[in-house]
Write a protein that holds these residues in place. Sequence first.
Motif, PDB file in Angstrom:
ATOM      1  N   GLY A  43       0.805  -1.211   0.000  1.00 14.09           N
ATOM      2  CA  GLY A  43       0.000   0.000   0.000  1.00 14.09           C
ATOM      3  C   GLY A  43       0.839   1.262   0.000  1.00 14.09           C
ATOM      4  N   ALA A  44       2.159   1.081   0.003  1.00 14.34           N
ATOM      5  CA  ALA A  44       3.055   2.243   0.022  1.00 14.34           C
ATOM      6  C   ALA A  44       4.130   2.050  -1.034  1.00 14.34           C
ATOM      7  CB  ALA A  44       3.694   2.387   1.406  1.00 14.34           C
ATOM      8  N   PRO A  45       4.710   3.117  -1.532  1.00 16.25           N
ATOM      9  CA  PRO A  45       5.795   2.968  -2.505  1.00 16.25           C
ATOM     10  C   PRO A  45       7.060   2.441  -1.833  1.00 16.25           C
ATOM     11  CG  PRO A  45       5.408   5.300  -2.019  1.00 16.25           C
ATOM     12  CD  PRO A  45       4.360   4.526  -1.272  1.00 16.25           C
ATOM     13  N   GLY A  46       7.873   1.723  -2.602  1.00 16.67           N
ATOM     14  CA  GLY A  46       9.127   1.201  -2.066  1.00 16.67           C
ATOM     15  C   GLY A  46      10.233   2.237  -2.120  1.00 16.67           C
ATOM     16  N   ASP A  47      11.370   1.820  -1.572  1.00 16.82           N
ATOM     17  CA  ASP A  47      12.531   2.716  -1.509  1.00 16.82           C
ATOM     18  C   ASP A  47      13.559   2.207  -2.532  1.00 16.82           C
ATOM     19  OD1 ASP A  47      14.322   4.393   0.960  1.00 16.82           O
ATOM     20  OD2 ASP A  47      15.325   3.323  -0.673  1.00 16.82           O
ATOM     21  N   ALA A  48      13.816   3.015  -3.554  1.00 15.22           N
ATOM     22  CA  ALA A  48      14.668   2.568  -4.653  1.00 15.22           C
ATOM     23  C   ALA A  48      16.101   2.279  -4.203  1.00 15.22           C
ATOM     24  CB  ALA A  48      14.666   3.616  -5.768  1.00 15.22           C
ATOM     25  N   ALA A  49      16.587   3.041  -3.250  1.00 13.47           N
ATOM     26  CA  ALA A  49      17.974   2.813  -2.791  1.00 13.47           C
ATOM     27  C   ALA A  49      18.087   1.456  -2.107  1.00 13.47           C
ATOM     28  CB  ALA A  49      18.393   3.930  -1.833  1.00 13.47           C
ATOM     29  N   ARG A  50      17.095   1.162  -1.270  1.00 14.08           N
ATOM     30  CA  ARG A  50      17.116  -0.164  -0.638  1.00 14.08           C
ATOM     31  C   ARG A  50      16.967  -1.246  -1.704  1.00 14.08           C
ATOM     32  NH1 ARG A  50      13.576   1.679   3.870  1.00 14.08           N
ATOM     33  NH2 ARG A  50      11.885   0.691   2.718  1.00 14.08           N
ATOM     34  N   GLY A  51      16.135  -0.978  -2.692  1.00 16.19           N
ATOM     35  CA  GLY A  51      15.931  -1.937  -3.768  1.00 16.19           C
ATOM     36  C   GLY A  51      17.225  -2.229  -4.523  1.00 16.19           C
ATOM     37  N   ALA A  52      18.014  -1.185  -4.749  1.00 10.31           N
ATOM     38  CA  ALA A  52      19.289  -1.366  -5.457  1.00 10.31           C
ATOM     39  C   ALA A  52      20.190  -2.313  -4.673  1.00 10.31           C
ATOM     40  CB  ALA A  52      19.969  -0.017  -5.652  1.00 10.31           C
ATOM     41  N   ALA A  53      20.189  -2.160  -3.352  1.00 10.89           N
ATOM     42  CA  ALA A  53      21.038  -3.021  -2.518  1.00 10.89           C
ATOM     43  C   ALA A  53      20.555  -4.468  -2.589  1.00 10.89           C
ATOM     44  CB  ALA A  53      21.026  -2.517  -1.075  1.00 10.89           C
ATOM     45  N   ILE A  54      19.249  -4.647  -2.616  1.00 14.53           N
ATOM     46  CA  ILE A  54      18.698  -6.013  -2.676  1.00 14.53           C
ATOM     47  C   ILE A  54      19.066  -6.664  -4.018  1.00 14.53           C
ATOM     48  CG2 ILE A  54      16.541  -7.351  -2.796  1.00 14.53           C
ATOM     49  CD1 ILE A  54      15.361  -5.153  -0.869  1.00 14.53           C
ATOM     50  N   VAL A  55      18.905  -5.897  -5.090  1.00 19.59           N
ATOM     51  CA  VAL A  55      19.213  -6.437  -6.417  1.00 19.59           C
ATOM     52  C   VAL A  55      20.686  -6.842  -6.509  1.00 19.59           C
ATOM     53  CG1 VAL A  55      19.434  -5.829  -8.866  1.00 19.59           C
ATOM     54  CG2 VAL A  55      17.357  -5.239  -7.610  1.00 19.59           C
ATOM     55  N   GLY A  56      21.547  -6.048  -5.903  1.00 24.28           N
ATOM     56  CA  GLY A  56      22.976  -6.321  -6.008  1.00 24.28           C
ATOM     57  C   GLY A  56      23.470  -7.415  -5.078  1.00 24.28           C
ATOM     58  N   ASN A  57      22.618  -7.874  -4.165  1.00 29.79           N
ATOM     59  CA  ASN A  57      23.043  -8.857  -3.167  1.00 29.79           C
ATOM     60  C   ASN A  57      22.770 -10.270  -3.681  1.00 29.79           C
ATOM     61  OD1 ASN A  57      22.957 -10.731  -0.986  1.00 29.79           O
ATOM     62  ND2 ASN A  57      22.825  -9.017   0.438  1.00 29.79           N
ATOM     63  N   ARG A  58      23.857 -11.003  -3.891  1.00 31.68           N
ATOM     64  CA  ARG A  58      23.735 -12.338  -4.489  1.00 31.68           C
ATOM     65  C   ARG A  58      22.978 -13.319  -3.616  1.00 31.68           C
ATOM     66  NH1 ARG A  58      28.198 -13.695  -8.250  1.00 31.68           N
ATOM     67  NH2 ARG A  58      28.271 -15.743  -7.309  1.00 31.68           N
ATOM     68  N   GLN A  59      22.941 -13.070  -2.310  1.00 35.26           N
ATOM     69  CA  GLN A  59      22.233 -14.001  -1.435  1.00 35.26           C
ATOM     70  C   GLN A  59      20.805 -13.570  -1.152  1.00 35.26           C
ATOM     71  OE1 GLN A  59      25.706 -13.411  -0.554  1.00 35.26           O
ATOM     72  NE2 GLN A  59      25.892 -15.301  -1.732  1.00 35.26           N
ATOM     73  N   LEU A  60      20.533 -12.305  -1.286  1.00 34.19           N
ATOM     74  CA  LEU A  60      19.210 -11.809  -0.912  1.00 34.19           C
ATOM     75  C   LEU A  60      18.315 -11.684  -2.144  1.00 34.19           C
ATOM     76  CD1 LEU A  60      17.331 -10.804   1.263  1.00 34.19           C
ATOM     77  CD2 LEU A  60      18.407  -8.545   1.108  1.00 34.19           C
ATOM     78  N   GLY A  61      18.677 -10.784  -3.030  1.00 33.76           N
ATOM     79  CA  GLY A  61      17.840 -10.587  -4.212  1.00 33.76           C
ATOM     80  C   GLY A  61      18.054 -11.674  -5.246  1.00 33.76           C
ATOM     81  N   LEU A  62      19.268 -12.179  -5.324  1.00 30.60           N
ATOM     82  CA  LEU A  62      19.652 -13.242  -6.269  1.00 30.60           C
ATOM     83  C   LEU A  62      19.617 -12.777  -7.725  1.00 30.60           C
ATOM     84  CD1 LEU A  62      17.348 -16.065  -4.789  1.00 30.60           C
ATOM     85  CD2 LEU A  62      19.741 -15.731  -4.211  1.00 30.60           C
ATOM     86  N   CYS A  63      19.112 -11.557  -7.974  1.00 27.89           N
ATOM     87  CA  CYS A  63      18.843 -11.098  -9.346  1.00 27.89           C
ATOM     88  C   CYS A  63      20.060 -11.232 -10.260  1.00 27.89           C
ATOM     89  CB  CYS A  63      18.397  -9.635  -9.335  1.00 27.89           C
ATOM     90  SG  CYS A  63      17.146  -9.262  -8.090  1.00 27.89           S
ATOM     91  N   VAL A  64      21.235 -10.790  -9.719  1.00 30.76           N
ATOM     92  CA  VAL A  64      22.421 -10.739 -10.579  1.00 30.76           C
ATOM     93  C   VAL A  64      22.964 -12.124 -10.926  1.00 30.76           C
ATOM     94  CG1 VAL A  64      23.153  -8.439  -9.906  1.00 30.76           C
ATOM     95  CG2 VAL A  64      23.913 -10.413  -8.567  1.00 30.76           C
ATOM     96  N   LEU A  65      22.449 -13.148 -10.254  1.00 30.31           N
ATOM     97  CA  LEU A  65      22.874 -14.495 -10.641  1.00 30.31           C
ATOM     98  C   LEU A  65      22.428 -14.788 -12.080  1.00 30.31           C
ATOM     99  CD1 LEU A  65      22.163 -16.572  -7.401  1.00 30.31           C
ATOM    100  CD2 LEU A  65      24.349 -15.705  -8.220  1.00 30.31           C
ATOM    101  N   CYS A  66      21.268 -14.284 -12.459  1.00 29.41           N
ATOM    102  CA  CYS A  66      20.748 -14.550 -13.810  1.00 29.41           C
ATOM    103  C   CYS A  66      20.747 -13.324 -14.715  1.00 29.41           C
ATOM    104  CB  CYS A  66      19.321 -15.099 -13.723  1.00 29.41           C
ATOM    105  SG  CYS A  66      19.212 -16.738 -12.983  1.00 29.41           S
ATOM    106  N   HIS A  67      20.492 -12.147 -14.135  1.00 27.01           N
ATOM    107  CA  HIS A  67      20.344 -10.931 -14.944  1.00 27.01           C
ATOM    108  C   HIS A  67      21.619 -10.089 -14.927  1.00 27.01           C
ATOM    109  CE1 HIS A  67      15.891 -11.054 -15.361  1.00 27.01           C
ATOM    110  NE2 HIS A  67      15.886 -11.556 -14.138  1.00 27.01           N
ATOM    111  N   GLY A  68      21.943  -9.540 -16.077  1.00 22.47           N
ATOM    112  CA  GLY A  68      22.918  -8.463 -16.122  1.00 22.47           C
ATOM    113  C   GLY A  68      22.188  -7.144 -15.929  1.00 22.47           C
TER     114      GLY A  68
END
Lengths: 151, 270, 106, 152
Positions: A43-68
């Motif tokens: 119900g609230a907007p997210g925080d982009a800075a925190r999101g960037a940290a999650i995306v970059g964290n191989r154990q948390l977001g996992l995103c960079v394991l598959c995505h460039g």
Amino acid sequence: MSSASKALAPALLLTVCAISQVYAEALRPFEIEGDAIPRSLTGAPGDAARGAAIVGNRQLGLCVLCHGGPFAEPRMQGNLAPDLTGVGDRLSAGQLRLRMVDGSKINQDTIMPSYYRTDGLERVAPRFRDRTILSAEEIEDVVAYLAGLRN
Amino acid sequence: MEAAVRPAWIGLALAVLVAAVAVQPSPAQETVRPIAPQDRLSGSAFMSAEARALQADDASNPAMLWVKDGEDIWARKTGVAERSCADCHGEAGASMKGVAARYPAFDPASQKPVTLDQRINICRTINQKAEPFAPESQPALAIASYVGLQSRGMPITPPDDKRLKPFLEAGRSLFGLRQGQLNLSCANCHDALWGGKLGGSPIPQAHPTGYPIYRLEWQGIGSLQRRLRNCMTGVRAEPFAPNSIEFTEIELYLAERAKGMTVETPAIRP
Amino acid sequence: MGRALINVPATAKAGDIIEIKALVAHVMETGYRHEVDGKPIPRDIINHFTCAYNGVVVFEADFYPAIAANPFLSFTTIATETGVLTFIWTDDKAEKQVETARITIT
Amino acid sequence: MPSPATRRDVLILGAGAAGSILLTRPSAATPEQMREAILELTNGAPIRPGKVHIDVPPLVENGNSVPITVSVDSPMTADAHVTLIALFNEKNPQPNVGTFRMGPRSGKARVATRIRLATSQQLTAIARLNDGSFWSDKVDVIVTIAACTEDS
């Protein structure tokens, strides 16, 4: 032989605490419209800075394991999934949200894990059982970050 | 991964408000196309020239430390029977040639397939009247490396044994079963995406050509089951128990999938 | 300590530069790691290596925790006379592992 | 220290050693500490670039075991030879990697070993000659992280 190899049996019973948090909270209801979840899970907007940290964290977001993408350490990014550079130009926040929450709703053969789903899974390790990969708040943070990735 | 939206589905979704609890896809038993025989590559093809050089030179391959220990175990009398492997089998270079390339194999006593590691322990228990080696223990890996070395350069030759068939098929299913919180099957990565990069590292095809392997990540030697366990924990699945029938079934399928490929034991992997 | 593998040519001509490879099994525990309960794992490394040719030290090394597990060394020496090469690894507990290899000068 | 996993904030892995091990990020050495360690070797004598050659892969797939060869241009005679090669790093917990002593009986000034690199960083090799001069080479190494590590 050295002690290095003598005592592997206990090593097989490892637990992991690489994940900063795990979530057993009840899933929040959400609405899918078309190929998107238009409204924020929290119900609230997210925080982009925190999101960037999650995306970059191989154990948390996992995103960079598959995505460039435009993230740190390009050599350690995967190439199994679309590059996220400029993804905010291509997908709306709502479309990004559904792809994170449960991409199998769009393509049931996708290899992308569903970040906000706990059912329909096999042999989930006990410490991840009934827990989502990210919390609703973290998903909103990542959505806010990705939606802002413009060319 | 993004993919084309299915038009039929959109119409349905527009009409329905989906609550999270209602999102219920069934666990997918996927039909990822297997790798064509001529396209198969050993894991060594995906590693650096330095790692390949390490594997190629027995004088610098650290796995040879375990092989040498295995050679000692082969010759050492043990157990209540006071018998060594060599007492029955003679020279390993002759009697064990090609043996590792034929495992897992059917064990008539238990009416199940057994891995080479299990076969060695059966031999210890029955013939040497000694305690079985613990899974992943130093002597278990040492003797497996030594026996494995005797098949180096030979083709993987799974036994053509009808009794193995149901277990092989179970292994094939397990290979295609999506598992864990990340909901990925072995086939998702190793059939469909080999050669791609996962977090910067190439995904190999998952052929069991070099086990036991010296993995730089482990800083030591480990079994195929240890490697399978790594994969399962990687997708956040609960690994099968050591020496469980499920692991043996997967090993059987992997051997069938790698049929004809060359044994490299003891291999180096990153 | 552990098992060692030494690779020295069995024969050489006087004056040949020969390559020696020496591999030894050792965990090389760095002292920078902890158990899950936070207890530090004590350092346990091989800190010293020597190679002597008929009693004369021809190569020596000091190791730090940055030397990989199961330490490997490759170095050279000039073949001078028939005799014995002696390899000694010493670890943090002052335990020594001694290996020898014969070389014949033709 | 040794595992590239130390790049992560907190991680447990077997690492081939006994039992469960918690790897936290240890305080890394700094380029400054590396300079101090080198100063200890040279006692302030000048170090000239050249003669020394580090052979190491520029991109390594696992920092637990990185093959490295250091060689020095030297006739290795009684009159002119290398007495010592020392290898340093700037981002492992401590700056020293290994020190190797040799002499005219070595025939060649060359040593190969395998080292641990906690992260991408610069390596420095210093050679001391019998005339008391010091020579060096530097090389950058990128360490990637294995995606499928033990129980990560």
